[in-house]
Motif scaffolding. Structure first.
Motif, PDB file in Angstrom:
ATOM      1  N   ALA A 139      54.596  25.123  -1.611  1.00  0.00           N
ATOM      2  CA  ALA A 139      53.609  26.163  -1.917  1.00  0.00           C
ATOM      3  C   ALA A 139      54.026  27.522  -1.361  1.00  0.00           C
ATOM      4  CB  ALA A 139      52.245  25.759  -1.358  1.00  0.00           C
ATOM      5  N   GLN A 140      54.830  27.509  -0.278  1.00  0.00           N
ATOM      6  CA  GLN A 140      55.279  28.762   0.324  1.00  0.00           C
ATOM      7  C   GLN A 140      56.609  29.241  -0.257  1.00  0.00           C
ATOM      8  OE1 GLN A 140      53.312  27.698   4.661  1.00  0.00           O
ATOM      9  NE2 GLN A 140      54.948  29.184   4.623  1.00  0.00           N
ATOM     10  N   GLY A 141      57.103  28.579  -1.302  1.00  0.00           N
ATOM     11  CA  GLY A 141      58.245  29.114  -2.028  1.00  0.00           C
ATOM     12  C   GLY A 141      59.578  28.448  -1.812  1.00  0.00           C
ATOM     13  N   TRP A 142      59.688  27.494  -0.906  1.00  0.00           N
ATOM     14  CA  TRP A 142      60.959  26.792  -0.713  1.00  0.00           C
ATOM     15  C   TRP A 142      61.119  25.672  -1.742  1.00  0.00           C
ATOM     16  CZ3 TRP A 142      58.381  28.098   4.049  1.00  0.00           C
ATOM     17  CH2 TRP A 142      59.076  29.013   4.853  1.00  0.00           C
ATOM     18  N   SER A 143      62.337  25.438  -2.189  1.00  0.00           N
ATOM     19  CA  SER A 143      62.604  24.276  -3.044  1.00  0.00           C
ATOM     20  C   SER A 143      62.764  23.053  -2.151  1.00  0.00           C
ATOM     21  CB  SER A 143      63.862  24.497  -3.886  1.00  0.00           C
ATOM     22  OG  SER A 143      65.008  24.724  -3.078  1.00  0.00           O
ATOM     23  N   VAL A 144      62.094  21.973  -2.525  1.00  0.00           N
ATOM     24  CA  VAL A 144      61.980  20.802  -1.649  1.00  0.00           C
ATOM     25  C   VAL A 144      62.292  19.524  -2.422  1.00  0.00           C
ATOM     26  CG1 VAL A 144      60.466  19.482  -0.109  1.00  0.00           C
ATOM     27  CG2 VAL A 144      60.197  21.969  -0.285  1.00  0.00           C
ATOM     28  N   ALA A 145      63.092  18.655  -1.810  1.00  0.00           N
ATOM     29  CA  ALA A 145      63.278  17.281  -2.299  1.00  0.00           C
ATOM     30  C   ALA A 145      62.698  16.336  -1.261  1.00  0.00           C
ATOM     31  CB  ALA A 145      64.752  16.968  -2.522  1.00  0.00           C
ATOM     32  N   LEU A 146      61.993  15.305  -1.717  1.00  0.00           N
ATOM     33  CA  LEU A 146      61.344  14.337  -0.834  1.00  0.00           C
ATOM     34  C   LEU A 146      61.951  12.964  -1.095  1.00  0.00           C
ATOM     35  CD1 LEU A 146      59.111  13.630   1.228  1.00  0.00           C
ATOM     36  CD2 LEU A 146      57.509  13.486  -0.686  1.00  0.00           C
ATOM     37  N   LEU A 147      62.487  12.338  -0.054  1.00  0.00           N
ATOM     38  CA  LEU A 147      63.141  11.035  -0.173  1.00  0.00           C
ATOM     39  C   LEU A 147      62.301   9.965   0.507  1.00  0.00           C
ATOM     40  CD1 LEU A 147      66.835  12.035   0.710  1.00  0.00           C
ATOM     41  CD2 LEU A 147      65.656  12.191  -1.490  1.00  0.00           C
ATOM     42  N   GLU A 148      62.159   8.813  -0.136  1.00  0.00           N
ATOM     43  CA  GLU A 148      61.384   7.696   0.410  1.00  0.00           C
ATOM     44  C   GLU A 148      62.128   6.399   0.146  1.00  0.00           C
ATOM     45  OE1 GLU A 148      59.210   5.078   2.076  1.00  0.00           O
ATOM     46  OE2 GLU A 148      58.658   7.187   2.343  1.00  0.00           O
ATOM     47  N   ALA A 149      62.141   5.517   1.147  1.00  0.00           N
ATOM     48  CA  ALA A 149      62.892   4.266   1.032  1.00  0.00           C
ATOM     49  C   ALA A 149      62.066   3.126   0.465  1.00  0.00           C
ATOM     50  CB  ALA A 149      63.446   3.862   2.404  1.00  0.00           C
ATOM     51  N   ARG A 150      60.742   3.209   0.528  1.00  0.00           N
ATOM     52  CA  ARG A 150      59.923   2.091   0.030  1.00  0.00           C
ATOM     53  C   ARG A 150      58.883   2.587  -0.974  1.00  0.00           C
ATOM     54  NH1 ARG A 150      58.132  -0.466   5.628  1.00  0.00           N
ATOM     55  NH2 ARG A 150      58.367   1.710   6.255  1.00  0.00           N
ATOM     56  N   ALA A 151      57.749   3.020  -0.505  1.00  0.00           N
ATOM     57  CA  ALA A 151      56.691   3.510  -1.386  1.00  0.00           C
ATOM     58  C   ALA A 151      55.987   4.654  -0.683  1.00  0.00           C
ATOM     59  CB  ALA A 151      55.698   2.391  -1.722  1.00  0.00           C
ATOM     60  N   LEU A 152      55.326   5.503  -1.440  1.00  0.00           N
ATOM     61  CA  LEU A 152      54.597   6.623  -0.853  1.00  0.00           C
ATOM     62  C   LEU A 152      53.532   6.099   0.109  1.00  0.00           C
ATOM     63  CD1 LEU A 152      54.018   8.821  -4.043  1.00  0.00           C
ATOM     64  CD2 LEU A 152      55.889   8.978  -2.391  1.00  0.00           C
ATOM     65  N   GLY A 153      53.576   6.602   1.331  1.00  0.00           N
ATOM     66  CA  GLY A 153      52.592   6.183   2.325  1.00  0.00           C
ATOM     67  C   GLY A 153      52.927   4.911   3.056  1.00  0.00           C
ATOM     68  N   SER A 154      54.028   4.255   2.719  1.00  0.00           N
ATOM     69  CA  SER A 154      54.347   2.978   3.364  1.00  0.00           C
ATOM     70  C   SER A 154      54.566   3.179   4.864  1.00  0.00           C
ATOM     71  CB  SER A 154      55.587   2.351   2.729  1.00  0.00           C
ATOM     72  OG  SER A 154      56.706   3.209   2.864  1.00  0.00           O
ATOM     73  N   GLY A 155      54.266   2.151   5.631  1.00  0.00           N
ATOM     74  CA  GLY A 155      54.413   2.253   7.082  1.00  0.00           C
ATOM     75  C   GLY A 155      53.119   2.672   7.753  1.00  0.00           C
ATOM     76  N   GLN A 156      53.205   3.642   8.637  1.00  0.00           N
ATOM     77  CA  GLN A 156      52.058   3.994   9.470  1.00  0.00           C
ATOM     78  C   GLN A 156      50.905   4.607   8.677  1.00  0.00           C
ATOM     79  OE1 GLN A 156      54.938   5.496  12.969  1.00  0.00           O
ATOM     80  NE2 GLN A 156      52.808   5.879  13.412  1.00  0.00           N
ATOM     81  N   THR A 157      51.194   5.360   7.613  1.00  0.00           N
ATOM     82  CA  THR A 157      50.119   6.026   6.876  1.00  0.00           C
ATOM     83  C   THR A 157      49.197   5.020   6.213  1.00  0.00           C
ATOM     84  OG1 THR A 157      51.346   8.072   6.499  1.00  0.00           O
ATOM     85  CG2 THR A 157      49.593   7.542   4.930  1.00  0.00           C
ATOM     86  N   ILE A 158      49.757   4.133   5.399  1.00  0.00           N
ATOM     87  CA  ILE A 158      48.914   3.190   4.660  1.00  0.00           C
ATOM     88  C   ILE A 158      48.276   2.187   5.612  1.00  0.00           C
ATOM     89  CG2 ILE A 158      50.525   1.321   4.112  1.00  0.00           C
ATOM     90  CD1 ILE A 158      48.215   3.136   1.613  1.00  0.00           C
ATOM     91  N   ALA A 159      48.889   1.968   6.787  1.00  0.00           N
ATOM     92  CA  ALA A 159      48.334   1.047   7.777  1.00  0.00           C
ATOM     93  C   ALA A 159      47.364   1.721   8.735  1.00  0.00           C
ATOM     94  CB  ALA A 159      49.469   0.394   8.575  1.00  0.00           C
ATOM     95  N   SER A 160      47.115   3.018   8.538  1.00  0.00           N
ATOM     96  CA  SER A 160      46.158   3.702   9.404  1.00  0.00           C
ATOM     97  C   SER A 160      44.737   3.359   8.982  1.00  0.00           C
ATOM     98  CB  SER A 160      46.361   5.217   9.331  1.00  0.00           C
ATOM     99  OG  SER A 160      45.884   5.713   8.090  1.00  0.00           O
ATOM    100  N   GLN A 161      43.786   3.674   9.826  1.00  0.00           N
ATOM    101  CA  GLN A 161      42.386   3.415   9.507  1.00  0.00           C
ATOM    102  C   GLN A 161      41.712   4.593   8.821  1.00  0.00           C
ATOM    103  OE1 GLN A 161      41.522   1.663  13.645  1.00  0.00           O
ATOM    104  NE2 GLN A 161      40.337   0.310  12.312  1.00  0.00           N
ATOM    105  N   GLY A 162      42.469   5.670   8.606  1.00  0.00           N
ATOM    106  CA  GLY A 162      41.943   6.794   7.842  1.00  0.00           C
ATOM    107  C   GLY A 162      40.958   7.676   8.587  1.00  0.00           C
ATOM    108  N   ILE A 163      40.881   7.571   9.905  1.00  0.00           N
ATOM    109  CA  ILE A 163      39.907   8.346  10.681  1.00  0.00           C
ATOM    110  C   ILE A 163      40.479   9.725  11.004  1.00  0.00           C
ATOM    111  CG2 ILE A 163      38.581   8.447  12.818  1.00  0.00           C
ATOM    112  CD1 ILE A 163      38.783   5.357  12.915  1.00  0.00           C
ATOM    113  N   ILE A 164      39.728  10.768  10.701  1.00  0.00           N
ATOM    114  CA  ILE A 164      40.125  12.136  11.058  1.00  0.00           C
ATOM    115  C   ILE A 164      39.441  12.480  12.377  1.00  0.00           C
ATOM    116  CG2 ILE A 164      40.264  14.518  10.282  1.00  0.00           C
ATOM    117  CD1 ILE A 164      41.780  12.443   8.552  1.00  0.00           C
ATOM    118  N   HIS A 165      40.125  12.178  13.467  1.00  0.00           N
ATOM    119  CA  HIS A 165      39.542  12.331  14.802  1.00  0.00           C
ATOM    120  C   HIS A 165      39.302  13.798  15.135  1.00  0.00           C
ATOM    121  CE1 HIS A 165      39.891   8.159  16.008  1.00  0.00           C
ATOM    122  NE2 HIS A 165      41.126   8.125  15.546  1.00  0.00           N
ATOM    123  N   GLY A 166      38.255  14.026  15.921  1.00  0.00           N
ATOM    124  CA  GLY A 166      37.937  15.374  16.370  1.00  0.00           C
ATOM    125  C   GLY A 166      37.881  15.516  17.875  1.00  0.00           C
TER     126      GLY A 166
END
Length: 530
Positions: A150-177
């Motif tokens: 969004a800020q203008g840089w060209s970006v490539a994103l590499l992933e070895a399994r699936a989007l969110g795999s690992g800690q993200t998909i295994a998180s509880q989704g809580i946005i702590h404050g």
């Protein structure tokens, strides 16, 4: 002649077209090509053409398991225009091209004069250049890639399994404050650092003007979470929540306002409501992925080799899932791969002057309980600084609830095997919710390799950890809620280093496979319930 005609008659039209195209590219007759295929391999899967722009697939057969052999009639360097031909061999079209008379045997001592396909040639290296390559498509990697783009840089994103795999998909989704980190009775640095995060997330979830990313497509499971306490804890909670650094105030609620799971609790049990949202990690990943563009690629992690180019830029050599070699060059490479960042940094050791950032692991043994349960997003708090239980819930298509359980039972359960951990979870749930019938639940357990930036004493970091290693930047967000802070810090470092904004070069990667979204833990294939 009759054999080739018989094979062509039985072949589908798509195969006839493929063999015709292949014959032209190989500068042989279609009859000779078919006879070559029959003599060298009795089954044809599909034909792909390799050019400088990548891989073009011609009429693939879905679901087939294929092996690749690549040929060119022009020698190892290929034809002048870079075209190479690949034949995929599989059983999917056995009936279409097999010789109805069966395989022919050569007389003993005779010379096999049947035509052969051209000599084997290595697969071409696919090359491209970007301003930034981000490795790891969890919430931190996705948010960082989206912000930089969004800020203008060209970006490539590499992933070895699936989007969110690992800690993200295994998180509880809580946005702590910050309230969770103030259970000792006072708000410390961790609470102060994370306190602004819920408001940042809410702005994005509601797509307010000026928000960082539109996350309105992410599913909000609950606008707040609950804390239920034992005697004496409520006073400590109230004291911590009164601190000026805590923005999400813990508000005590009456019995009528309690969630269904806590409504039958005795008066001695205090119940507090905290305005910290809980998200579905899968839809969050989907919402973030809409902002990272088309340059998201699936790679073979075991082949990843980082390096530094002559101009000081980051060089990533890797193979895609089909074995095609890929070379990426970028002004910066951002490592958001959790525990995977450690291996990349280890390979860089000795190649860069900077001391590489280090990480630590604090594993968890999480629990899943499934059955006739009410929805609940809550912490059960005792006298410890760590909640006894942290529970989030979602619904299965058949209406059953799945409780995802962490907290102290997940931290202390690392040394227990699965059955012992399930028994510990049953006991902890009975003790925390004695008024609720939990006797007929199905249980499962899973281990999470929680990766964080290293602290001197091995304790949880108070904030995200972002460290430089030459042209590489390693990031560990510590908590899901800190993902915006990670992206902001990476963008600030690129601005400070005057990393130029340029369009990417090379379209060879456009044909590489894209990763899908990882399944939620309780929907993983092969999960067992007890």
């Amino acid at each position: 002649m009759r054999q080739a005609r018989a094979a062509a008659v039985k072949a589908p039209k798509s195969l006839v077209r493929m063999t015709s195209i292949a014959a032209i590219l190989l500068n042989v007759s279609r009859r000779t090509l078919i006879r070559s295929l029959l003599s060298t391999a009795p089954r044809v899967y599909s034909i792909r053409r390799y050019t400088e722009r990548g891989i073009q697939v011609d009429s693939p057969v879905p679901g087939a398991q294929a092996t690749l052999e690549q040929y060119t009639p022009y020698g190892p360097d290929g034809p002048p225009n870079g075209t190479k031909l690949a034949i995929f061999v599989d059983s999917a079209l056995k009936s279409a091209v097999s010789d109805p008379r069966g395989p022919r045997r050569q007389p003993r001592g005779s010379v096999d004069k049947r035509p052969r396909l051209p000599n084997h040639a290595p697969m071409p290296t696919l090359r491209a250049r970007f301003d930034v390559v981000v490795i790891g498509a969890g919430v931190a990697g996705l948010w960082t890639a989206a912000r930089l783009r969004a800020q203008g840089w060209s970006v490539a994103l590499l992933e070895a399994r699936a989007l969110g795999s690992g800690q993200t998909i295994a998180s509880q989704g809580i946005i702590h404050g910050g309230v969770k980190y103030a259970l000792t009775g006072k708000a410390g640095r961790a609470s102060a650092m994370i306190a602004p995060m819920p408001e940042v997330w809410r702005a994005c979830l509601e797509n307010r003007p000026g928000c960082e990313i539109d996350l309105s497509a992410a599913k909000v499971l609950s606008e707040h979470q609950w804390i239920w306490t034992a005697g004496g804890v409520g006073a400590r909670l109230a004291g911590a929540a009164a601190s000026k650094v805590i923005r999400a105030r813990a508000e005590r609620v009456d019995a009528d306002d309690r969630p269904a799971a806590l409504r039958a609790a005795p008066r001695s049990v205090g119940v507090h409501r905290v305005p910290e949202p809980v998200l579905d990690p899968a839809t969050l990943v989907e919402a973030l992925s809409r902002h990272v563009g088309e340059h998201v690629f699936l790679i073979d992690e075991s082949t990843l080799e980082p390096g530094i180019g002559d101009g000081g830029e980051a060089v990533i050599e890797v193979k895609d899932t089909a074995g095609a070699p890929v070379e990426l060059r970028a002004s910066r490479c951002v490592l958001c791969a959790g525990a995977g960042a450690e291996a990349v940094l280890a390979r860089l050791a000795g190649r860069i002057e900077h001391q590489t950032p280090t990480m630590q692991r604090r594993p968890l043994h999480m629990l899943l309980a499934r059955g006739d349960l009410p929805d609940l997003w809550a912490h059960c708090v005792g006298m410890s600084a760590v909640p006894r239980l942290t529970i989030t819930s979602q619904r299965e298509p058949d209406g059953r609830a799945v409780w995802y359980i962490g907290g102290g039972v997940a931290e202390t359960g690392v040394e227990r095997d699965e059955q012992a951990q399930i028994e510990a979870g049953r006991a902890a749930l009975r003790d925390a919710l004695p008024w609720l019938d939990t006797s007929r639940l199905e249980w499962s357990a899973l281990r999470i390799d929680r990766a964080e930036g290293r602290t001197p004493d091995g304790s949880r970091p108070d904030e995200p950890v972002v460290g430089d290693a030459g042209a590489f930047i390693a990031c560990w967000p510590t908590k899901l809620a800190f993902a915006p802070a990670v992206a902001r810090e990476v963008a600030a470092r690129l601005e400070h280093d005057n990393v130029p904004r340029r369009a990417h070069e090379g379209d060879a990667l456009d044909a590489l496979q894209r990763p899908g979204v990882a399944p939620l833990p309780w929907r993983e294939a092969g999960r067992t319930w007890r």
